[in-house]
Design a protein around this motif. Structure first.
Motif, PDB file in Angstrom:
ATOM      1  N   GLU A  66      -7.728  37.836 -27.521  1.00 47.99           N
ATOM      2  CA  GLU A  66      -7.660  36.813 -26.376  1.00 47.99           C
ATOM      3  C   GLU A  66      -7.477  35.191 -27.202  1.00 47.99           C
ATOM      4  OE1 GLU A  66     -11.103  37.041 -24.521  1.00 47.99           O
ATOM      5  OE2 GLU A  66     -12.332  36.490 -26.122  1.00 47.99           O
ATOM      6  N   ASN A  67      -7.782  35.308 -28.388  1.00 43.14           N
ATOM      7  CA  ASN A  67      -7.615  33.898 -29.102  1.00 43.14           C
ATOM      8  C   ASN A  67      -6.330  33.759 -29.649  1.00 43.14           C
ATOM      9  OD1 ASN A  67     -10.377  33.202 -28.954  1.00 43.14           O
ATOM     10  ND2 ASN A  67     -10.937  35.006 -30.354  1.00 43.14           N
ATOM     11  N   GLY A  68      -5.361  34.730 -29.658  1.00 44.91           N
ATOM     12  CA  GLY A  68      -4.015  34.467 -29.982  1.00 44.91           C
ATOM     13  C   GLY A  68      -3.680  35.432 -31.401  1.00 44.91           C
ATOM     14  N   LEU A  69      -2.676  35.888 -31.640  1.00 41.15           N
ATOM     15  CA  LEU A  69      -2.480  36.787 -32.778  1.00 41.15           C
ATOM     16  C   LEU A  69      -1.709  36.003 -33.641  1.00 41.15           C
ATOM     17  CD1 LEU A  69      -0.630  39.879 -30.827  1.00 41.15           C
ATOM     18  CD2 LEU A  69      -3.147  39.898 -31.903  1.00 41.15           C
ATOM     19  N   ASP A  70      -1.863  36.655 -34.994  1.00 37.53           N
ATOM     20  CA  ASP A  70      -1.056  35.904 -36.149  1.00 37.53           C
ATOM     21  C   ASP A  70       0.121  36.458 -36.222  1.00 37.53           C
ATOM     22  OD1 ASP A  70      -0.451  34.785 -38.427  1.00 37.53           O
ATOM     23  OD2 ASP A  70      -2.407  35.429 -39.620  1.00 37.53           O
ATOM     24  N   ILE A  71       1.092  35.582 -35.526  1.00 34.92           N
ATOM     25  CA  ILE A  71       2.435  36.026 -35.300  1.00 34.92           C
ATOM     26  C   ILE A  71       3.290  36.129 -36.678  1.00 34.92           C
ATOM     27  CG2 ILE A  71       4.693  35.806 -34.197  1.00 34.92           C
ATOM     28  CD1 ILE A  71       2.440  36.984 -32.386  1.00 34.92           C
TER      29      ILE A  71
END
Ligand SMILES: NC(=O)C1=CN([C@@H]2O[C@H](COP(=O)(O)OP(=O)(O)OC[C@H]3O[C@@H](n4cnc5c(N)ncnc54)[C@H](O)[C@@H]3O)[C@@H](O)[C@H]2O)C=CC1
Ligand SMILES: O=C(O)CCC(=O)C(=O)O
Length: 429
Positions: free
Chosen positions: A265-270
């Protein structure tokens, strides 16, 4: 039964469930669009099936010395506007009905974007993930030899699709040029840059998806940097979409591949995921906290971008999807029953035939550049495509409002009309 088919059945390949046959669903959508526009059933009779379909059997010597026979298809939907165009898919579940439907979708895209083509699509029933690079090369070349009579720069121009890539396009280009005995870069698009590929083609489908998403979000007063995005599929389209959205400031909270999904939910390390991904778009095998694809699609998010295969959003999950905007990067990811549910839930849907047409648009630019021998900068490619995408998205949304129809039906209406008109002018109907 060939060795290949028996392997496929043994692997548990299943028949489509009633209601999931993409060809029947597409024919119904074409029919509805033509009726809404007031065209007669003769026009539907021509447009409901491709005008030409070739089924080929391709014997290939495998690395172990044995010969395996592969089945391939090329479907050309309609050539009233110009030569046909569309990708070639390598996948174990390819079927003739699927390839036919994909060719019709290509026509609709070309119609919406005013490209001087009709639609086509090709497919080979195979699993390149279990083939060596040499076996893939022999298969790519064998396919071109098998379909060579019906393809060509002024007949039908192939391109990449699922599990095909610039290397496969390069072998196909080379094989076609050898058969014709002259260099023919405009026979196929999606080539490597050094062989006449267009700048920007590799990421074009994804960039178009991101522009379509930005334009859709604007109509709901949302900005990309406010949005949490879930992307199903991490291949050419899914991974480039994740990268571009990450660079644009969106929070990519989930990505998935054929083995499952990752969610944070905090955002993936793309950037890290892009480094880890393999050439078939697989990344989840590096991780332990993988969720199933069914769980993945219903995770919290603002935007869902299916970028894998057909029939992923169905009546079984459409009620539970949490996105308020869906941008279809894949071809045919949503069933008609799911479409109805999404519409009732007021979810804004940007249909595949608009959202993913950045790919074929830049393929068109590649064909133009090859024909002229004059090459454009990446900025020229991107800005021309962006302008066409922005206009097309708003045209579809405006048409949906004007006719009080779904965005899907609006897209089919806009995309099919040029074919009906071209056939009339030519005196075919
Ligand atoms: N490559 C292009 O330029 C264009 C592609 N498309 C469509 O976009 C979609 C993806 O194509 P590409 O990215 O080119 O293919 P690709 O072969 O590069 O990647 C496919 C991705 O889907 C994943 N996948 C396969 N089965 C899955 C499943 N059951 N659940 C979740 N993920 C699964 C694979 O692991 C991989 O990450 C397809 O529907 C294709 O027709 C549409 C327009 C143009
Ligand atoms: O780039 C192209 O010509 C076709 C791409 C494609 O296969 C698609 O849009 O589904």
């Amino acid at each position: 039964m060939s060795t290949h088919v028996s392997k496929r059945l043994a692997a548990g390949a299943s028949m489509p469930a009633p209601g999931d046959n993409v060809l029947i669903n597409t024919q119904e959508a074409v029919h509805a669009a033509l009726q809404r526009l007031g065209y007669n059933d003769t026009i539907y009779e021509v447009l409901k099936e491709p005008i030409r379909v070739l089924t080929v059997r391709i014997p290939i010597r495998m690395d172990n010395g044995e010969v395996e026979v592969f089945t391939g298809y090329r479907a050309q939907h309609n050539d009233a506007i110009g030569p046909t165009k569309g990708g070639i898919r390598f996948h174990p579940n390819v079927t003739l009905d699927e390839v036919k439907a994909l060719s019709i979708w290509m026509s609709i895209k070309c119609g919406i974007f005013n490209l001087p083509y009709g639609g086509a699509k090709g497919g080979i029933v195979c699993d390149p993930r279990s083939m060596s690079i040499h076996e893939q090369e022999r298969l790519a070349r064998g396919y071109v030899r098998a379909v060579s009579q019906i393809v060509g720069p002024a007949k039908d121009i192939p391109a990449p699709d699922v599990y095909t890539n610039p290397q496969i396009m390069a072998w196909m280009y080379d094989e076609y040029s050898r058969i014709r005995e002259y260099d023919s870069p405009n026979f196929i698009t999606g080539k490597p840059l050094v062989l006449g590929g267009s700048r920007g083609r590799e990421q074009a489908t994804a960039l178009g998806v991101c522009i379509a998403m930005r334009e859709a979000a604007k109509t709901r007063d949302q900005h990309i940097s406010d949005l949490r995005v879930l992307i199903q599929g991490f291949g050419n389209v899914g991974s480039n979409t994740a990268r571009i959205l990450y660079e644009m400031g969106a929070k990519v909270v989930g990505i998935s591949d054929a083995a499952g999904g990752l969610y944070d939910e905090n955002g993936l390390d793309i950037p890290k995921l892009l480094e880890e991904r393999d050439s078939f778009g697989m990344v989840t095998p590096h991780y332990k906290n993988v969720i199933s694809n069914d769980e993945f699609l219903v995770q919290p998010c603002d935007v869902l971008i299916p970028a894998a295969l057909e029939n992923q959003i169905t009546e079984n999950n459409a009620h539970d999807i949490q996105a308020s905007i869906i941008v279809e990067a894949a071809n045919g990811p949503t069933t008609p029953a799911a479409d109805e549910i999404l519409k009732q839930r007021n979810i804004l849907l940007v249909p595949d035939v608009v959202a993913n047409a950045g790919g074929v648009t830049v393929s068109y630019f590649e064909w133009v550049q090859n024909s002229q021998g004059w090459y454009w900068t990446e900025e020229e490619v991107n800005s021309r495509m962006e302008q066409m995408m922005v206009e097309s998205v708003h045209n579809i949304l405006k048409t949906a409002r004007r006719y009080q129809v779904s965005t899907r039906l609006a897209a089919y209406m806009v995309g099919i009309r040029p074919f009906a008109e071209a056939m009339r002018w030519r005196g075919w109907v």
